[in-house]
Scaffold this motif. Structure first.
Motif, mmCIF file in Angstrom:
data_model
loop_
_atom_site.group_PDB
_atom_site.id
_atom_site.type_symbol
_atom_site.label_atom_id
_atom_site.label_comp_id
_atom_site.label_asym_id
_atom_site.label_seq_id
_atom_site.Cartn_x
_atom_site.Cartn_y
_atom_site.Cartn_z
ATOM 1 N N VAL A 135 -4.909 -53.650 -1.576
ATOM 2 C CA VAL A 135 -5.950 -53.065 -0.730
ATOM 3 C C VAL A 135 -5.388 -53.030 0.688
ATOM 4 O O VAL A 135 -5.322 -54.064 1.367
ATOM 5 C CB VAL A 135 -7.252 -53.899 -0.771
ATOM 6 C CG1 VAL A 135 -8.327 -53.251 0.100
ATOM 7 C CG2 VAL A 135 -7.749 -54.044 -2.202
ATOM 8 N N THR A 136 -4.950 -51.873 1.128
ATOM 9 C CA THR A 136 -4.356 -51.761 2.462
ATOM 10 C C THR A 136 -5.407 -52.009 3.537
ATOM 11 O O THR A 136 -6.618 -51.926 3.287
ATOM 12 C CB THR A 136 -3.756 -50.365 2.671
ATOM 13 O OG1 THR A 136 -4.821 -49.404 2.649
ATOM 14 C CG2 THR A 136 -2.737 -50.025 1.598
ATOM 15 N N THR A 137 -4.928 -52.277 4.731
ATOM 16 C CA THR A 137 -5.849 -52.503 5.839
ATOM 17 C C THR A 137 -6.721 -51.272 6.076
ATOM 18 O O THR A 137 -7.931 -51.391 6.329
ATOM 19 C CB THR A 137 -5.070 -52.840 7.122
ATOM 20 O OG1 THR A 137 -4.136 -53.877 6.839
ATOM 21 C CG2 THR A 137 -6.004 -53.294 8.226
ATOM 22 N N GLN A 138 -6.125 -50.087 5.993
ATOM 23 C CA GLN A 138 -6.898 -48.865 6.202
ATOM 24 C C GLN A 138 -7.955 -48.690 5.123
ATOM 25 O O GLN A 138 -9.088 -48.311 5.392
ATOM 26 C CB GLN A 138 -5.968 -47.643 6.237
ATOM 27 C CG GLN A 138 -6.687 -46.347 6.605
ATOM 28 C CD GLN A 138 -7.481 -46.469 7.902
ATOM 29 O OE1 GLN A 138 -6.960 -46.915 8.921
ATOM 30 N NE2 GLN A 138 -8.759 -46.107 7.862
ATOM 31 N N ARG A 139 -7.569 -48.966 3.873
ATOM 32 C CA ARG A 139 -8.552 -48.878 2.781
ATOM 33 C C ARG A 139 -9.679 -49.884 3.018
ATOM 34 O O ARG A 139 -10.853 -49.575 2.803
ATOM 35 C CB ARG A 139 -7.861 -49.150 1.440
ATOM 36 C CG ARG A 139 -8.811 -49.273 0.251
ATOM 37 C CD ARG A 139 -9.426 -47.935 -0.135
ATOM 38 N NE ARG A 139 -8.468 -47.092 -0.773
ATOM 39 C CZ ARG A 139 -8.602 -46.513 -1.954
ATOM 40 N NH1 ARG A 139 -9.709 -46.693 -2.635
ATOM 41 N NH2 ARG A 139 -7.678 -45.730 -2.443
ATOM 42 N N ALA A 140 -9.328 -51.088 3.465
ATOM 43 C CA ALA A 140 -10.343 -52.118 3.729
ATOM 44 C C ALA A 140 -11.327 -51.641 4.798
ATOM 45 O O ALA A 140 -12.539 -51.831 4.670
ATOM 46 C CB ALA A 140 -9.673 -53.423 4.160
ATOM 47 N N ARG A 141 -10.813 -50.995 5.849
ATOM 48 C CA ARG A 141 -11.701 -50.491 6.904
ATOM 49 C C ARG A 141 -12.681 -49.461 6.354
ATOM 50 O O ARG A 141 -13.865 -49.450 6.706
ATOM 51 C CB ARG A 141 -10.869 -49.857 8.029
ATOM 52 C CG ARG A 141 -10.143 -50.869 8.900
ATOM 53 C CD ARG A 141 -9.713 -50.252 10.236
ATOM 54 N NE ARG A 141 -9.019 -51.259 11.039
ATOM 55 C CZ ARG A 141 -7.708 -51.365 11.147
ATOM 56 N NH1 ARG A 141 -6.931 -50.512 10.513
ATOM 57 N NH2 ARG A 141 -7.162 -52.315 11.876
ATOM 58 N N THR A 142 -12.172 -48.594 5.494
ATOM 59 C CA THR A 142 -13.027 -47.566 4.887
ATOM 60 C C THR A 142 -14.123 -48.202 4.039
ATOM 61 O O THR A 142 -15.288 -47.783 4.075
ATOM 62 C CB THR A 142 -12.175 -46.626 4.015
ATOM 63 O OG1 THR A 142 -11.137 -46.057 4.812
ATOM 64 C CG2 THR A 142 -13.020 -45.513 3.425
#
Length: 470
Positions: free
Chosen positions: A32-39
């Motif tokens: 789970v990438t940081t960008q995916r987590a933000r989304t």
């Protein structure tokens, strides 16, 4: 700030090139990438607001009717009943003040046939267990009904502190004649049939109970989470934000909300589904439901891992293409195996070998095979932790506690026993909001807190009832 991809580099194994290639692909698939987590966090906030605004939202955001906060000075004896997994727990708590208490408790195994039979039979079983407990432990209530808090760890549309209709089953339960029925009425009827002098004073979701139990010792606790067989969260919400609230004008300004967050992203907008998650969901007893729960809770992590292993067996990447009857059995790979594998630091991964060859009866495994399986276990567990942290971040962002800090109570076997689970959660919060903010979020293990919380809420409900009668 380091991204998830840099922090968790693809592990190098000494297996075949095909195994290394498969491991690299799986690492990225479960990361789970940081960008995916933000989304995901942003979507969580949006779904929370929808659930607070109107009925029928994907994340239900159910009012619990629990409005007070414990002071830690409460006293008295109350029964608690905890149903929601493998066991039924019956407890008597004595609140002693100063955040102190004592407990007598007994566990009773819920047979599989009771989980899928008629609800009346399950309620009769519960009543028999409570009767047995009272007889054995000799509760000192003789001239009036014993007050009981009922922790019912399933989605309930609560209509009062001790009233609520079952919305749907989870965690392997699927009793008939229960959906859209008031579970307190069903249980109280069983007590009457069995002549058990018990009054169900409060219906409590396990997550709400966990929150309240921790608040007895730490009054600033603002959120409770279950990360065990299933998952859910509850938190204190300002009454003004519960726009769908139709209750009479009250003298309180906040109420605990039972989120039922396991239903998050039913529309499949943001969660990182894999073919392994899709297979698990399709073959479950509740397909296309509880999708968030199926990615992070103990009932399912072993099955996701099994699906990954079988895929690699079919591709002849693991075990020379050899399988076993045990490995091919649905739910045959227990989530507890993952914890054992993750901490195996023996040179030849002997614990991994034992599970694969002795327990699951795989004919033979190479060191490379065992390395791959261990890395799969790590990847599945780490993804669960990071997704859990996204849910936490969504709640804290919504309430504003992300800037002021929060005490969060967590109960459940996954959080307690999966290695590094809390560390992975904290890392995710650090990536999202920085070290300083992450340090203000304090997690604490509230073991078996839901039962104690139920007793607490029964006490509060009973006193409120007596006050109304006075």
């Amino acid at each position: 700030m380091l991204s998830a991809d840099i922090q968790h580099a693809v592990p190098q194994i000494d297996g075949t090139p095909e195994q290394q290639e498969a491991m690299t692909a799986l690492h990225h698939e479960f990361n789970v990438t940081t960008q995916r987590a933000r989304t995901i966090v942003q979507q969580f906030v949006e779904e929370m607001e929808k659930g607070l605004d109107h009925e029928g939202a994907t994340v239900p955001m159910i009012p619990s009717f629990v409005t007070g906060r414990p002071t830690g000075q409460e006293k008295g004896k109350y029964l608690a009943l905890d149903l929601g997994g493998t066991n039924l727990r019956v407890c008597e708590f004595e609140l002693k003040g100063d955040g102190d208490f004592s407990v007598h408790q007994q566990k009773y195994v819920v047979a599989e046939e009771l989980k899928t039979g008629d609800m009346r039979h399950l309620c009769d079983f519960i009543a028999d267990c409570v009767d047995n407990f009272i007889t054995e432990f000799g509760s000192h209530h003789v001239d009036h009904s014993i007050q009981l808090g009922f922790t019912f760890s399933f989605a309930v549309n609560q209509t009062d502190i001790n009233r609520g209709t079952l919305m749907h089953w989870t965690k392997g339960f699927n009793c008939t004649n229960a959906i859209h029925k008031d579970v307190v009425v069903l249980l109280q009827d069983a007590f009457l049939r069995k002549n058990v002098q018990v009054h169900v004073a409060a219906l409590v979701n396990d997550t709400v109970g966990t929150l309240m139990a921790n608040a007895y010792r730490y009054p600033k606790t603002s959120m409770g989470i279950i990360l065990g067989t299933g998952t859910n969260a509850a938190y204190y919400e300002k009454l003004g934000k519960i726009k769908k609230w139709k209750g009479a004008e009250q003298v309180f300004d906040e109420m605990v909300i039972n989120m039922e967050w396991g239903t998050f992203d039913l529309e499949r907008r943001v969660l990182p589904f894999t073919i392994y998650d899709n297979k698990l969901d399709r073959e479950s007893i509740n397909p296309r439901k509880q999708l968030f729960e199926k990615m992070i809770s103990g009932m399912y992590l072993g099955e996701i891992t099994r699906n990954v292993i079988l895929q690699l067996v079919d591709e002849r990447i693991l075990f020379s293409g050899e399988s076993s009857a045990d490995l091919n059995k649905q739910w045959g790979f227990e989530t507890a195996y993952l914890s054992t594998m993750v901490v195996d630091d023996t040179p030849q991964l002997d614990h991994v070998r034992h599970i694969l060859e002795e327990t699951l009866q795989i004919p033979s495994t190479t060191h490379g095979d065992r390395q791959v399986v261990k890395e799969i276990a790590i990847a599945v567990g780490r993804r669960a932790a990071r997704l859990s942290a996204c849910g936490v971040a969504g709640v804290l962002l919504h309430t504003g506690d992300i800037h002021t800090g929060a005490d969060i109570a967590i109960d459940g076997s996954v959080y307690e026993h999966f290695p590094h689970f809390e560390k992975y959660m904290v890392e995710t919060l650090q990536e999202l909001y920085g070290q300083d903010i992450a340090n203000q979020v304090r997690f604490s293990l509230a073991r078996d807190g839901s039962g104690f919380g139920a007793a607490m809420i029964a006490m509060m409900a009973h006193k409120a009832s007596l006050a109304k009668q006075a």
